[in-house]
Design a protein around this motif. Structure first.
Motif, PDB file in Angstrom:
ATOM      1  N   HIS A  31      40.295  44.563  38.714  1.00 53.56           N
ATOM      2  CA  HIS A  31      40.036  45.467  37.551  1.00 53.56           C
ATOM      3  C   HIS A  31      38.762  46.245  38.239  1.00 53.56           C
ATOM      4  CE1 HIS A  31      36.874  43.137  35.673  1.00 53.56           C
ATOM      5  NE2 HIS A  31      37.960  42.098  35.935  1.00 53.56           N
TER       6      HIS A  31
ATOM      7  N   ARG B 234      50.915  47.078  30.678  1.00 49.70           N
ATOM      8  CA  ARG B 234      49.613  47.493  31.336  1.00 49.70           C
ATOM      9  C   ARG B 234      49.888  48.737  32.249  1.00 49.70           C
ATOM     10  NH1 ARG B 234      49.905  46.070  36.605  1.00 49.70           N
ATOM     11  NH2 ARG B 234      50.923  44.092  37.106  1.00 49.70           N
ATOM     12  N   ARG B 235      51.108  48.779  32.853  1.00 49.21           N
ATOM     13  CA  ARG B 235      51.474  50.066  33.695  1.00 49.21           C
ATOM     14  C   ARG B 235      51.680  51.101  32.939  1.00 49.21           C
ATOM     15  NH1 ARG B 235      50.210  52.695  37.939  1.00 49.21           N
ATOM     16  NH2 ARG B 235      51.918  53.615  38.964  1.00 49.21           N
TER      17      ARG B 235
ATOM     18  N   ARG C 268      48.688  52.702  31.556  1.00 55.41           N
ATOM     19  CA  ARG C 268      47.896  53.387  32.770  1.00 55.41           C
ATOM     20  C   ARG C 268      48.371  54.765  32.921  1.00 55.41           C
ATOM     21  NH1 ARG C 268      46.943  50.638  38.500  1.00 55.41           N
ATOM     22  NH2 ARG C 268      45.001  51.637  38.939  1.00 55.41           N
TER      23      ARG C 268
END
Length: 186
Positions: free
Chosen positions: A7, A71-72, A75
């Motif tokens: 990250h 998460r993808r 994002r």
């Protein structure tokens, strides 16, 4: 732990709340997006970004659609998957219920026999509430979803192209439909 920077110095931790009641969400909006079987997190994230851009008040997911909090997806959505109200709905009964509550439910399909989106949109002038339904790339919407939606619409395109990316198709449809819903008398 991983041996490389995973990250950029920002880490978040949160507790997942249960999805809200879908019928409360749709009661508070006039424009909804309904998603069936979209399992690609990038496509789902782009759908959320488009939904936010065009003022969608609710995104309703069938039980097989990917997790919008993955998460993808977060994002790609640029965080809009956290902001656009979302719920899971019983499938395809939710489409019947929406139509029963007076929603214009439009199922996007590349089927050449479907109504041209522009023609369908012209007939929506004055519609109070509109829901756009999309399915996964490849299989598209199931036969049950197409039947429950009632109206099948397509985006006209060159004969050599069979379909658009699901998020792109949703953006085009929202661009056409959203201003009509916003201008409808309340």
């Amino acid at each position: 732990m991983a041996g490389f920077a995973v990250h950029r110095g920002v880490v978040g931790l949160g507790e997942r709340r249960p999805f809200p009641d879908p019928w409360a969400l749709v009661a508070a909006t006039d424009l909804a997006v309904i998603v069936e079987g979209v399992n690609d997190h990038e496509n789902l994230g782009a759908l959320y970004r488009n939904a936010a851009a065009f003022g969608v008040g609710a995104v309703l997911l069938d039980p097989t659609t990917a997790d919008p909090l993955y998460r993808r997806c977060l994002r790609v959505s640029m965080g809009h998957a956290l902001r656009v109200p979302t719920a899971r709905v019983p499938w395809p009964e939710a489409l019947d219920r929406l139509r029963g509550e007076g929603w214009a439910v439009l199922a996007l399909t590349p089927d050449p026999a479907a109504e041209d989106l522009r023609t369908a949109a012209a007939g929506l002038a004055g519609a109070r509430r509109v829901a756009l339904v999309v399915g996964a790339e490849g299989p598209g919407l199931s036969a049950a979803a197409l039947a429950a939606a009632g109206r099948k619409v397509r985006i006209p395109m060159a004969a050599s192209v069979d379909s658009l990316n699901v998020a792109t198709a949703m953006a085009v449809a929202l661009y056409v439909v959203a201003p009509l819903v916003r201008s409808a008398p309340r």
